[in-house]
Design a protein around this motif. Structure first.
Motif, PDB file in Angstrom:
ATOM      1  N   THR A 177       0.840  -1.194   0.000  1.00  0.00           N
ATOM      2  CA  THR A 177       0.000   0.000   0.000  1.00  0.00           C
ATOM      3  C   THR A 177       0.870   1.237   0.000  1.00  0.00           C
ATOM      4  O   THR A 177       1.846   1.319   0.741  1.00  0.00           O
ATOM      5  N   ALA A 178       0.517   2.253  -0.807  1.00  0.00           N
ATOM      6  CA  ALA A 178       1.345   3.441  -0.917  1.00  0.00           C
ATOM      7  C   ALA A 178       1.134   4.375   0.274  1.00  0.00           C
ATOM      8  O   ALA A 178       2.087   4.765   0.936  1.00  0.00           O
ATOM      9  N   VAL A 179      -0.127   4.740   0.521  1.00  0.00           N
ATOM     10  CA  VAL A 179      -0.465   5.599   1.642  1.00  0.00           C
ATOM     11  C   VAL A 179      -1.541   4.879   2.453  1.00  0.00           C
ATOM     12  O   VAL A 179      -2.594   4.551   1.918  1.00  0.00           O
ATOM     13  N   SER A 180      -1.241   4.620   3.688  1.00  0.00           N
ATOM     14  CA  SER A 180      -2.198   3.892   4.519  1.00  0.00           C
ATOM     15  C   SER A 180      -2.601   4.742   5.715  1.00  0.00           C
ATOM     16  O   SER A 180      -1.819   5.552   6.206  1.00  0.00           O
ATOM     17  N   GLN A 181      -3.825   4.549   6.163  1.00  0.00           N
ATOM     18  CA  GLN A 181      -4.356   5.270   7.310  1.00  0.00           C
ATOM     19  C   GLN A 181      -5.032   4.281   8.236  1.00  0.00           C
ATOM     20  O   GLN A 181      -5.661   3.327   7.790  1.00  0.00           O
ATOM     21  N   THR A 182      -4.917   4.574   9.527  1.00  0.00           N
ATOM     22  CA  THR A 182      -5.669   3.789  10.520  1.00  0.00           C
ATOM     23  C   THR A 182      -6.215   4.724  11.587  1.00  0.00           C
ATOM     24  O   THR A 182      -5.543   5.693  11.972  1.00  0.00           O
ATOM     25  N   PRO A 183      -7.420   4.481  12.053  1.00  0.00           N
ATOM     26  CA  PRO A 183      -8.328   3.429  11.582  1.00  0.00           C
ATOM     27  C   PRO A 183      -9.086   3.874  10.336  1.00  0.00           C
ATOM     28  O   PRO A 183      -9.022   5.033   9.961  1.00  0.00           O
ATOM     29  N   LYS A 184      -9.805   2.977   9.724  1.00  0.00           N
ATOM     30  CA  LYS A 184     -10.615   3.331   8.565  1.00  0.00           C
ATOM     31  C   LYS A 184     -11.936   3.966   9.006  1.00  0.00           C
ATOM     32  O   LYS A 184     -12.460   4.851   8.327  1.00  0.00           O
ATOM     33  N   TYR A 185     -12.467   3.492  10.108  1.00  0.00           N
ATOM     34  CA  TYR A 185     -13.705   4.039  10.673  1.00  0.00           C
ATOM     35  C   TYR A 185     -13.451   4.356  12.142  1.00  0.00           C
ATOM     36  O   TYR A 185     -12.767   3.610  12.838  1.00  0.00           O
ATOM     37  N   LEU A 186     -14.045   5.447  12.586  1.00  0.00           N
ATOM     38  CA  LEU A 186     -13.870   5.859  13.975  1.00  0.00           C
ATOM     39  C   LEU A 186     -15.182   6.481  14.434  1.00  0.00           C
ATOM     40  O   LEU A 186     -15.607   7.498  13.901  1.00  0.00           O
ATOM     41  N   VAL A 187     -15.831   5.847  15.407  1.00  0.00           N
ATOM     42  CA  VAL A 187     -17.063   6.378  15.979  1.00  0.00           C
ATOM     43  C   VAL A 187     -16.772   6.679  17.436  1.00  0.00           C
ATOM     44  O   VAL A 187     -16.309   5.807  18.174  1.00  0.00           O
ATOM     45  N   THR A 188     -17.064   7.898  17.847  1.00  0.00           N
ATOM     46  CA  THR A 188     -16.720   8.294  19.204  1.00  0.00           C
ATOM     47  C   THR A 188     -17.693   9.355  19.694  1.00  0.00           C
ATOM     48  O   THR A 188     -18.479   9.912  18.924  1.00  0.00           O
ATOM     49  N   GLN A 189     -17.633   9.629  20.970  1.00  0.00           N
ATOM     50  CA  GLN A 189     -18.560  10.603  21.546  1.00  0.00           C
ATOM     51  C   GLN A 189     -17.923  11.978  21.649  1.00  0.00           C
ATOM     52  O   GLN A 189     -16.682  12.111  21.712  1.00  0.00           O
ATOM     53  N   MET A 190     -18.770  12.958  21.684  1.00  0.00           N
ATOM     54  CA  MET A 190     -18.315  14.337  21.879  1.00  0.00           C
ATOM     55  C   MET A 190     -17.446  14.443  23.135  1.00  0.00           C
ATOM     56  O   MET A 190     -17.727  13.776  24.139  1.00  0.00           O
ATOM     57  N   GLY A 191     -16.403  15.234  23.043  1.00  0.00           N
ATOM     58  CA  GLY A 191     -15.533  15.481  24.180  1.00  0.00           C
ATOM     59  C   GLY A 191     -14.344  14.545  24.270  1.00  0.00           C
ATOM     60  O   GLY A 191     -13.387  14.825  24.996  1.00  0.00           O
ATOM     61  N   ASN A 192     -14.407  13.437  23.506  1.00  0.00           N
ATOM     62  CA  ASN A 192     -13.273  12.498  23.535  1.00  0.00           C
ATOM     63  C   ASN A 192     -12.091  13.029  22.737  1.00  0.00           C
ATOM     64  O   ASN A 192     -12.214  13.948  21.922  1.00  0.00           O
ATOM     65  N   ASP A 193     -10.924  12.403  22.983  1.00  0.00           N
ATOM     66  CA  ASP A 193      -9.705  12.695  22.222  1.00  0.00           C
ATOM     67  C   ASP A 193      -9.367  11.458  21.397  1.00  0.00           C
ATOM     68  O   ASP A 193      -9.412  10.335  21.912  1.00  0.00           O
TER      69      ASP A 193
END
Lengths: 117, 111
Positions: free
Chosen positions: A2-18
């Motif tokens: 893979t040339a350019v990879s990112q993680t995670p692909k999906y991110l579900v989180t609540q307001m106020g989190n880091d």
């Protein structure tokens, strides 16, 4: 390979989190970028690093902090997440724009779809 | 005025049709121009650069009109696989070079 990879692909989180998103490129490029694509599909640059040095910092809340430990990696940390941060975040890389005619081509990662609830 | 403007579409065309998209840009000092393609839920990918003399790559032809500040993309003999969003991209010189994307034009090619 893979040339350019990112993680995670999906991110579900609540307001106020880091949360953090990681990006790596194995193309040997000098410059890396973070883009945000909102629900209206508008793709806007946030940051750019050249050889680990910040060269572009568009008008982005300071809750967003990029970090480049080496020229192959560019991570994005987001503090105190807000509903409006929901978007797809793309990492990209290119050769140093000053290095040649075709160096403006940017290679994008697959994106991280961030949903803040 | 937005820096890079495109008709969002969608353009609905049958297979085999010829379709053209335009894009206008606001900064007359713009340096370089490109068309990127973005498939649904995928990352953008470079389709072609746009040169002052115009350039062609197979079924795709790109033109630049600096006097009127617009760029065009012509697709001949459309294929189903051409269905995507086409992003017009301009580089403005702000002391550093950065790509500015239009919002894209959606193309839907039907059988």
């Amino acid at each position: 390979d893979t040339a350019v990879s990112q993680t995670p692909k999906y991110l579900v989180t609540q307001m106020g989190n880091d949360k953090s998103i990681k990006c790596e490129q194995n193309l040997g490029h000098d410059t890396m970028y973070w883009y945000k694509q909102d629900s209206k599909k508008f793709l806007k640059i946030m940051f750019s690093y050249n050889n680990k040095e910040l060269i572009i910092n568009e008008t982005v809340p300071n809750r967003f902090s990029p970090k480049s430990p080496d020229k192959a990696h560019l991570n994005l940390h987001i503090n105190s997440l807000e509903l409006g941060d929901s978007a797809v975040y793309f990492c990209a890389s290119s050769q140093d724009p000053s290095s040649g005619r075709y160096s403006y081509e940017q290679y994008f990662g697959p994106g991280t779809r961030l949903t803040v609830t | 005025r937005k820096e890079v403007e495109q008709d969002p579409g969608p353009f609905n065309v049958p297979e085999g049709a010829t379709v053209a998209f335009n894009c206008t840009y606001s900064n007359s000092a713009s340096q370089s121009f490109f068309w990127y393609r973005q498939d649904c839920r995928k990352e953008p990918k470079l389709l072609m650069s746009v040169y002052s003399s115009g350039n062609e790559d197979g079924r795709f032809t790109a033109q630049l009109n600096r006097a009127s500040q617009y760029i065009s993309l012509l697709i001949r003999d459309s294929k189903l696989s051409d269905s995507a969003t086409y992003l017009c991209v301009v580089i403005f010189d702000r002391g550093y070079s950065t790509l500015t994307f239009g919002k894209g034009t959606m193309l839907l090619v039907s059988p």
